[in-house]
Design an enzyme around this catalytic site. Structure first.
Site, short mmCIF file in Angstrom:
data_model
loop_
_atom_site.label_atom_id
_atom_site.label_comp_id
_atom_site.label_asym_id
_atom_site.label_seq_id
_atom_site.Cartn_x
_atom_site.Cartn_y
_atom_site.Cartn_z
N TYR A 1 0.86 -1.19 0.00
CA TYR A 1 0.00 0.00 0.00
C TYR A 1 0.90 1.24 0.00
CZ TYR A 1 -3.17 -3.66 1.66
OH TYR A 1 -3.88 -4.83 1.81
N SER B 1 -1.72 -14.95 2.70
CA SER B 1 -2.84 -14.31 2.01
C SER B 1 -2.76 -14.63 0.52
CB SER B 1 -2.76 -12.80 2.24
OG SER B 1 -3.87 -12.15 1.68
N GLN C 1 -5.76 -14.57 5.22
CA GLN C 1 -6.57 -13.43 4.77
C GLN C 1 -6.89 -13.68 3.30
OE1 GLN C 1 -5.90 -8.78 3.96
NE2 GLN C 1 -5.47 -9.34 6.07
N PRO D 1 -14.43 -6.79 2.44
CA PRO D 1 -15.73 -7.13 3.04
C PRO D 1 -16.90 -6.35 2.45
CG PRO D 1 -14.37 -5.85 4.56
CD PRO D 1 -13.48 -6.24 3.43
P1 NAP Z 1 -13.69 -2.78 1.34
O1 NAP Z 1 -13.45 -2.86 2.80
O2 NAP Z 1 -14.49 -3.81 0.70
O3 NAP Z 1 -14.31 -1.35 0.99
C1 NAP Z 1 -13.79 -0.18 1.56
C2 NAP Z 1 -14.57 1.03 1.07
O4 NAP Z 1 -15.89 0.96 1.54
C3 NAP Z 1 -14.01 2.32 1.64
O5 NAP Z 1 -12.90 2.76 0.93
C4 NAP Z 1 -15.21 3.23 1.52
O6 NAP Z 1 -15.30 3.66 0.15
C5 NAP Z 1 -16.36 2.29 1.77
N1 NAP Z 1 -16.86 2.36 3.16
C6 NAP Z 1 -16.27 1.91 4.28
N2 NAP Z 1 -17.06 2.13 5.35
C7 NAP Z 1 -18.18 2.70 4.88
C8 NAP Z 1 -19.38 3.16 5.50
N3 NAP Z 1 -19.59 3.04 6.80
N4 NAP Z 1 -20.32 3.71 4.72
C9 NAP Z 1 -20.13 3.82 3.41
N5 NAP Z 1 -19.02 3.41 2.76
C10 NAP Z 1 -18.06 2.86 3.50
O7 NAP Z 1 -12.33 -2.74 0.49
P2 NAP Z 1 -10.83 -2.50 0.85
O8 NAP Z 1 -10.64 -1.31 1.75
O9 NAP Z 1 -10.09 -2.51 -0.42
O10 NAP Z 1 -10.44 -3.79 1.68
C11 NAP Z 1 -10.41 -3.81 3.11
C12 NAP Z 1 -9.02 -4.01 3.61
O11 NAP Z 1 -8.59 -5.33 3.25
C13 NAP Z 1 -7.97 -3.09 2.97
O12 NAP Z 1 -7.92 -1.81 3.57
C14 NAP Z 1 -6.73 -3.89 3.14
O13 NAP Z 1 -6.21 -3.65 4.45
C15 NAP Z 1 -7.21 -5.33 3.00
N6 NAP Z 1 -6.99 -5.92 1.66
C16 NAP Z 1 -6.16 -6.98 1.56
C17 NAP Z 1 -5.92 -7.58 0.33
C18 NAP Z 1 -4.99 -8.76 0.24
O14 NAP Z 1 -4.53 -9.07 -0.86
N7 NAP Z 1 -4.68 -9.40 1.34
C19 NAP Z 1 -6.58 -7.11 -0.82
C20 NAP Z 1 -7.45 -6.04 -0.67
C21 NAP Z 1 -7.67 -5.45 0.56
P3 NAP Z 1 -15.45 5.16 -0.36
O15 NAP Z 1 -15.46 6.06 0.83
O16 NAP Z 1 -14.31 5.36 -1.26
O17 NAP Z 1 -16.70 5.16 -1.13
#
Ligand code: NAP
Length: 309
Positions: A59, A154, A174, A204
């Site tokens: 990141y 992961s 993960q 999620p």
């Molecule tokens: P996510 O959790 O599915 O979606 C996050 C997005 O949801 C935020 O950027 C925000 O988008 C929106 N959000 C969050 N809370 C909200 C609320 N209460 N109301 C409305 N919108 C809300 O996707 P992600 O952040 O990509 O994934 C979660 C975490 O997983 C990452 O931060 C990372 O640490 C980890 N990850 C790991 C891998 C891996 O390969 N291991 C891959 C991907 C992610 P907006 O504000 O932009 O609209």
């Protein structure tokens, strides 16, 4: 008061709603990120009792680790935080799981984070040639040396996970899982339950889709991850938005919104220990954290599962 959960077979005790920080310094993932806003969000999260933070070298090529480390230091609550980070990416854009590479990667992460131990270190992605038990064996040595407290992997296939865990060293995995992406229920869930491994789903909210805030005509700027993702395109996107809208009356009946309902649904699953929703703003974090207190009845859990079957 939120009850804490134990992550897999580790001794890490956490609030089941953590925080994903790929939008904190993850300039290669999201355009126009405000770094100070990211640091302030992480500090506010820690103050609110969010104690499971997820970052990675990938990141922002280390920038997220630097900023999250800064926020932990400024919070003055290092002992209360369970910090997870990940590594495998090489400087030339490849991936390595070689023991010597991982050991150096952990040292580099410790420096960027400004910490003297990492609570959970994941191999972020598999490489093509390192035997997975050797890769995880290197992390086990780091665990015994006190540099990390738990071993994670992961993006490993089931075969890679089984190979990695042949000596029982994998504590947490993960993997991609959400209501639109449920394959893990058939693949990983039975194995992690049998082995006592913690399962932490990533994406999620399906990158925000399951937070219930998009309209059928919402668009995403170029450079935003969602600009290219198939689930955010054309008819597929509209269909997905319609499905998410069906969660709204269920959420209403619990006095929740869709995002909170979805998070509560995940942590009711036996295989899932904790979730790490990503966020860009404090209010999203505070809002998501409330899902940790919610109790859903079995009929609701079944209904949600059927809607997304
Ligand atoms: P996510 O959790 O599915 O979606 C996050 C997005 O949801 C935020 O950027 C925000 O988008 C929106 N959000 C969050 N809370 C909200 C609320 N209460 N109301 C409305 N919108 C809300 O996707 P992600 O952040 O990509 O994934 C979660 C975490 O997983 C990452 O931060 C990372 O640490 C980890 N990850 C790991 C891998 C891996 O390969 N291991 C891959 C991907 C992610 P907006 O504000 O932009 O609209």
């Amino acid at each position: 008061m939120v009850s804490k959960v134990t992550l897999g077979k580790t001794d890490l005790s956490i609030n089941p709603i953590g925080l994903g920080t790929n939008a904190v310094g993850g300039h290669n993932i999201y355009p126009n990120l405000d770094e100070q806003q990211g640091v302030d969000m992480v500090k506010a999260a820690i103050d609110r009792g969010v104690d499971f933070l997820d970052t990675a070298y990938a990141y922002g090529n280390g920038r997220s680790e630097e900023l999250v480390g800064q926020a932990i230091a400024e919070s003055g609550k290092r002992q209360e935080v369970v910090l997870a980070t990940k590594g495998a990416h090489t400087d030339d854009g490849g991936k390595s799981n070689r023991p010597e590479f991982l050991k150096q990667a952990v040292d580099n992460s410790l420096k960027r984070l400004g910490l003297d131990y990492i609570d959970l270190y994941y191999i972020h992605f598999p490489d093509e040639d390192t035997p997975k038990y050797e890769a995880v064996g290197a992390l086990q040595e780091l665990k015994e040396a006190g540099k990390i407290r738990a071993v994670g992997v992961s993006n490993f296939s089931m075969d890679q996970l089984k190979e990695a865990n042949q000596d029982g060293y994998v504590d947490v995995i993960q993997e991609h899982y959400n209501l639109f992406e449920r394959e893990a229920e058939e693949t990983y869930f039975p194995y992690v339950k049998e082995q006592g491994i913690g399962f932490v789903p990533f994406f999620p909210f399906a990158s925000g889709l399951l937070a219930g805030k998009y309209e059928e005509d919402t668009t995403f700027p170029e450079g935003d991850l969602r600009h290219q993702k198939p689930e955010f395109q054309g008819e597929k996107f509209k269909e997905n938005v319609r499905k998410v809208n069906e969660l709204k009356p269920i959420a209403d009946s619990y006095g929740l919104d869709t995002a909170q309902l979805v998070l509560a649904y995940y942590i009711h699953q036996e295989a899932i220990d904790a979730v790490i929703p990503g966020a860009k703003r404090k209010d999203q974090v505070f809002h998501n954290n409330k899902a940790a207190d919610v109790t859903l009845d079995q009929a609701t859990i079944t209904r949600i599962s059927q809607l997304f079957s």
